[in-house]
Motif scaffolding. Sequence first.
Motif, PDB file in Angstrom:
ATOM      1  N   ASP A   8       0.595  -1.298   0.082  1.00 42.57           N
ATOM      2  CA  ASP A   8       0.396  -0.169  -0.176  1.00 42.57           C
ATOM      3  C   ASP A   8       0.891   1.113  -0.090  1.00 42.57           C
ATOM      4  O   ASP A   8       0.316   2.457  -0.042  1.00 42.57           O
ATOM      5  N   PRO A  10       3.209   3.896  -0.917  1.00 45.03           N
ATOM      6  CA  PRO A  10       4.218   4.818  -2.348  1.00 45.03           C
ATOM      7  C   PRO A  10       5.662   3.834  -2.730  1.00 45.03           C
ATOM      8  O   PRO A  10       6.296   3.955  -2.002  1.00 45.03           O
ATOM      9  N   ASN A  11       6.298   4.068  -4.700  1.00 45.01           N
ATOM     10  CA  ASN A  11       6.980   3.859  -4.181  1.00 45.01           C
ATOM     11  C   ASN A  11       8.101   4.385  -3.593  1.00 45.01           C
ATOM     12  O   ASN A  11       9.147   3.650  -3.354  1.00 45.01           O
ATOM     13  N   GLU A  12       7.826   5.917  -3.861  1.00 45.40           N
ATOM     14  CA  GLU A  12       9.260   6.795  -3.074  1.00 45.40           C
ATOM     15  C   GLU A  12       9.290   6.036  -1.393  1.00 45.40           C
ATOM     16  O   GLU A  12      10.634   5.987  -1.094  1.00 45.40           O
ATOM     17  N   ARG A  35       5.439  -6.260  -9.117  1.00 46.07           N
ATOM     18  CA  ARG A  35       4.840  -4.460  -8.947  1.00 46.07           C
ATOM     19  C   ARG A  35       6.394  -4.484  -8.921  1.00 46.07           C
ATOM     20  O   ARG A  35       7.819  -3.499  -9.036  1.00 46.07           O
TER      21      ARG A  35
END
Length: 271
Positions: A8, A10-12, A35
């Motif tokens: 859940d 974010p990529n950052e 992912r």
Amino acid sequence: MNKSGLNDLPNEILLHIMSFLMIQDVVKTSVLSKRWKNLWKHLPHLKLNTSEFSKPLYFSECVSGIVSSRSMGNYPLCTLDFNRHGSFQHKIFTELIKHAMSNGLQHLNIVVPSNIGLPYSLFTCHSLTSIYISVSMYDIKRRTRLPKHLDLPALKNLHLDSVGIQADHNGHAEPFSTCTELTNLYIDECVLVYPSSLPRKVEGKLNVTNATLSNLTIKDALTHKRMAPVPNYKYVISTPKLISFTLNGSPFLASSLPERLKVELQSSSMT
């Protein structure tokens, strides 16, 4: 994975978490899910350290695999930390450096035990803003070398520890004058490397000439650590914007110079 809530995020944030992991574990995340397959490749800061590997061969294989995987896409790289404590294939190292430069490298930190050949293109990289090179063994014949000329227009910080600086046929070197943004320069136990045709008795000259330099540190007293005699040379410093000059750990005083170290200040606005 779902229960932990990681998916859940974010990529950052995931990339920030991954930046604290050993590189082997970072690469292993690629098998978690679709992912995660390429997520690790987006890390802007790449840390490669042989101390994290049981054998130097495993380190070489990992670095080679990282370069190969990242080369398949457009993955910007801001910082590269390379710390080697054993044997390493020069070809793989060169490919790593060239890959980093082609992806916008800004900060380069290299720590090696002895000589490691640096590709000349490194010293013409226009994206680099800081360079740190440290060589822990003091054999002048095997020192990692800085070329006679640098083409690094964005460079602001340069730290050289036990790096050889290539001199010309007169025994002179002036590598820093073309670095038009240089602010901080740290020179620790560096030496001039004379051409083989030049007698070692010739007094060389390392010109620290730069129009933007404001902070200069020179450490040159640890002569007992050297494994071979070094050529006799002096520093000639021409830095009109210099405001801080530290010599062997203290503010510059001509009266405190060690016998071997000669410094000539040509111009300065130090206060």
